[in-house]
Design an enzyme around this catalytic site. Structure first.
Site, PDB file in Angstrom:
ATOM      1  N   ASP A 278      27.263  33.908  31.303  1.00  0.00           N
ATOM      2  CA  ASP A 278      27.384  32.651  32.241  1.00  0.00           C
ATOM      3  C   ASP A 278      26.116  32.588  32.904  1.00  0.00           C
ATOM      4  O   ASP A 278      25.029  33.139  32.691  1.00  0.00           O
ATOM      5  CB  ASP A 278      28.444  32.993  33.041  1.00  0.00           C
ATOM      6  CG  ASP A 278      28.193  34.377  33.920  1.00  0.00           C
ATOM      7  OD1 ASP A 278      27.288  34.799  33.742  1.00  0.00           O
ATOM      8  OD2 ASP A 278      28.489  34.335  35.071  1.00  0.00           O
ATOM      9  N   LYS A 377      28.238  43.308  37.664  1.00  0.00           N
ATOM     10  CA  LYS A 377      28.615  43.323  36.385  1.00  0.00           C
ATOM     11  C   LYS A 377      27.449  42.762  35.368  1.00  0.00           C
ATOM     12  O   LYS A 377      26.560  41.950  35.882  1.00  0.00           O
ATOM     13  CB  LYS A 377      29.806  42.322  36.034  1.00  0.00           C
ATOM     14  CG  LYS A 377      29.789  41.056  36.512  1.00  0.00           C
ATOM     15  CD  LYS A 377      31.134  40.266  36.520  1.00  0.00           C
ATOM     16  CE  LYS A 377      31.167  38.853  36.673  1.00  0.00           C
ATOM     17  NZ  LYS A 377      31.431  38.620  38.356  1.00  0.00           N
TER      18      LYS A 377
HETATM   19  C1  VG1 Z   1      36.251  34.718  39.699  1.00  0.00           C
HETATM   20  C2  VG1 Z   1      36.850  35.781  38.875  1.00  0.00           C
HETATM   21  C3  VG1 Z   1      36.401  37.092  39.692  1.00  0.00           C
HETATM   22  C4  VG1 Z   1      34.900  37.208  39.688  1.00  0.00           C
HETATM   23  C5  VG1 Z   1      34.390  36.245  40.388  1.00  0.00           C
HETATM   24  C6  VG1 Z   1      32.792  36.079  40.480  1.00  0.00           C
HETATM   25  O1  VG1 Z   1      36.700  34.812  41.073  1.00  0.00           O
HETATM   26  O2  VG1 Z   1      38.330  35.711  38.892  1.00  0.00           O
HETATM   27  O3  VG1 Z   1      37.136  38.115  38.899  1.00  0.00           O
HETATM   28  O4  VG1 Z   1      34.447  38.591  40.163  1.00  0.00           O
HETATM   29  O5  VG1 Z   1      34.847  34.894  39.948  1.00  0.00           O
HETATM   30  O6  VG1 Z   1      32.295  36.024  39.031  1.00  0.00           O
HETATM   31  P1  VG1 Z   1      37.841  33.749  41.604  1.00  0.00           P
HETATM   32  O7  VG1 Z   1      38.208  34.057  43.208  1.00  0.00           O
HETATM   33  O8  VG1 Z   1      37.607  32.441  41.393  1.00  0.00           O
HETATM   34  O9  VG1 Z   1      39.067  34.022  40.858  1.00  0.00           O
HETATM   35  V1  VG1 Z   1      30.894  35.197  38.848  1.00  0.00           V
HETATM   36  O10 VG1 Z   1      30.627  35.570  37.483  1.00  0.00           O
HETATM   37  O11 VG1 Z   1      31.329  33.651  39.145  1.00  0.00           O
HETATM   38  O12 VG1 Z   1      29.908  35.489  40.111  1.00  0.00           O
HETATM   39 CO    CO Z   2      28.729  35.239  36.984  1.00  0.00          CO
END
Ligand code: VG1
Ligand code: CO
Length: 544
Positions: A278, A377
């Site tokens: 991403d 991650k």
């Molecule tokens: C989303 C995902 C969550 C992840 C977060 C940040 O959050 O569901 O599992 O840790 O994004 O990922 P939410 O609150 O929108 O469901 V990243 O790669 O956007 O930093």
């Molecule tokens: Co991310």
């Protein structure tokens, strides 16, 4: 150069969500908006004074401007040195590694992850603590509290500095080290995986793969590691140039947003393996020839096979998954007789467990997997894990996952997102669901008997901190689950996420279409939450 003290007034919307503060670029461009939040970080993290800060972002629109501002504020706030990624670029896992490696007092990561970029799109900022991980809730709460009271910020009066050539220079009394993080990150990966074996495997099998960097941060890392070090043919990494608007796409590695890549795995000429990451490089999607690995299955397969990977040849201490992630990994942990923790959504909740050595691997259904090598991650790490596994096993991705299902059963899994719904309607839907939870237990819906229904709360086993309101869980006797939560990363309206899973132990039933198998559970979820009645929507906007 002089330090300016600038008067400001608080903004009332600087509460960090699941992963830092995310807003539209135009919100961040308001006078003092970014500055206030950054000053709140310096005010609440006194160790940064006289200490080292790691700084970089995913290259999205406004990244460079924000870095110039933060550098001058860091100098004015007495930071001794800043390591800044060349061109302002640092992937989230690379930043985590650098904070740990150089024992920095923290890091500021500029990213809105998988959200689109550009002048009308999203920007974000996040503080990471000295363990390399996203700040835990007590730190983000302190930063937020400070944003509500501050009346001034400090910034050096000066010109823009050059962040495009690796070099060291002084900014006021602060040392700035502009460097290319690709090499440090690649070195870490070589300590964890068997690069010789992967290289030989590529060579001897004429392995065909594609890695889609989605015009985001992983392009330079992937080119160096996959093409230069491991010898994948040039062109194996696609969309490798980071762009401020990610080429106009969502840099989100899933079946909806990486369709071009998915198509490359299909049919007679489909490649053996494909993966994507991403915006900021922490997510991953894994595909085999004509085969999609759900993130929950990926975590379970990793745990079951960890000892085949050099980093884990002594075994794993435990695993953790976020609450909505499928329970596939739980059964692996049972079999391995190691603990399995269920944490709230967001990587920050894994930090204490990793620091305490309670777990070695962890993951989320949202295309996130990682280990104790950093505290974020890590998309490319997951890709290398799979490549190392393929090289050792000599089987296809599909064969590995199908064999896993035969041994442990298959957790059919899907997530239905309703994006951009009215905030008040979303709150009402969650409130009504919560009110009805008490009476659900024991009820039976087309063969599914409810065994528990609750509003998930988590007590951190390491420091005892409690996090409430983390989503609604409805669990059934047969192991299936429906989960409802509201997203904490969006910048417009609200997003309702409905997560569904059901366990199928019978191998004869492992090759069905997920949406078809899950249909009764999906309908039950829509009915229980009265989704159409409250939001007016009769279908989700994104299915993963
Ligand atoms: C989303 C995902 C969550 C992840 C977060 C940040 O959050 O569901 O599992 O840790 O994004 O990922 P939410 O609150 O929108 O469901 V990243 O790669 O956007 O930093
Ligand atoms: Co991310």
């Amino acid at each position: 150069m002089t330090v300016l003290t600038v008067s400001t007034t608080p903004f009332d919307d600087q509460k960090p969500g699941t992963s830092g503060l995310r807003k539209k670029v135009r919100v961040f461009q308001q006078p003092h908006y970014l500055e206030n939040f950054v000053q709140a970080i310096f005010d609440t993290q006194p160790d940064l004074k006289g200490g080292m800060l790691v700084l970089g972002g995913d290259g999205r629109y406004y990244n460079r401007e924000a870095i110039q501002i933060i550098l001058r504020m860091a100098a004015a706030n007495g930071v001794e040195s800043v390591m800044v990624g060349k061109g302002g670029i640092l992937s989230t896992p690379a930043a985590s590694h650098l904070i740990r490696h150089f024992e920095a007092q923290g890091g500021i990561i500029l990213s809105a992850s998988h959200n689109p970029g550009g002048p009308d799109e999203d920007f974000g900022i996040k503080f990471n603590t000295p363990n390399g991980g996203p700040a835990p809730e007590k730190v983000t709460e302190a930063i937020h509290a400070r944003t509500k009271t501050l009346s001034q910020y400090l910034i050096l009066n000066g010109e823009e500095v050059d962040i495009d050539s690796p070099q060291q220079f002084q900014l006021g009394n602060m040392g700035v080290d502009v460097f290319d993080s690709v090499y440090a990150y690649a070195e870490l990966m070589q300590e964890l995986f068997d690069f010789d074996r992967i290289r030989n495997f590529f060579d001897s099998t004429h392995f065909r793969m594609r890695f889609d960097a989605m015009h985001a941060v992983t392009g330079p890392y992937a080119r160096y590691i996959l093409e230069e070090l491991l010898g994948a043919p040039p062109g194996s990494v696609i969309n490798a140039e980071p762009k401020p608007d990610f080429g106009g796409h969502h840099p989100d590695p899933n079946l909806a947003h990486a369709q071009e890549l998915v198509a490359m795995t299909q049919g007679a000429r489909g490649v053996d393996f494909a993966a994507a990451s991403d915006g900021d490089g922490d997510r991953n999607m894994i595909l085999g020839h004509d085969f999609f690995v759900t993130p929950s299955d990926s975590l379970a397969v990793m745990a079951a096979n960890a000892t085949l990977i050099p980093a884990f040849n002594g075994g794993i201490s435990g695993v953790a998954r976020s609450m909505p992630t499928s329970q596939a990994v739980d059964r692996v942990a049972d079999m391995l007789e190691v603990p399995c923790f269920e944490t709230p959504t967001g990587w920050k909740f894994f930090g204490n467990l990793l620091d305490a050595g309670e777990i070695s691997l962890c993951g989320e259904e949202s295309f996130g997997t990682g280990s104790n090598h950093v505290r974020e991650k890590d998309g490319l790490w997951a890709v290398l894990f799979w490549l190392n596994l393929l090289a050792v096993k000599g089987q296809s991705v599909a064969d590995i996952v199908r064999a896993h299902w035969r041994k442990y059963g298959r957790n059919y899994y899907t997530r239905h997102d309703y994006e951009g719904i009215d905030k008040a309607a979303a709150d009402k839907l969650m409130k009504q669901l919560k009110e009805g939870l008490g009476s659900l237990v024991g009820d039976e819906f087309n063969g599914h008997r409810v065994s528990y229904a609750d509003d998930f709360a988590y007590t951190d086993p390491v420091d005892g901190s409690v996090s409430k309101n983390q989503g609604i869980r409805i669990g059934f006797k047969d192991g299936s689950r429906i989960i409802f939560r509201l997203s904490g990363t969006g910048t417009e309206g609200a997003t309702l996420r409905v997560y569904l899973e059901s366990l199928e132990p019978d191998p004869a039933k492992h090759n069905q279409d997920t949406q078809a198998v899950m249909r009764p559970l999906i309908e039950l979820a829509e009915m229980l939450a009265n989704i159409k009645g409250i939001t007016g929507r009769d279908a989700p906007t994104v299915i993963t």
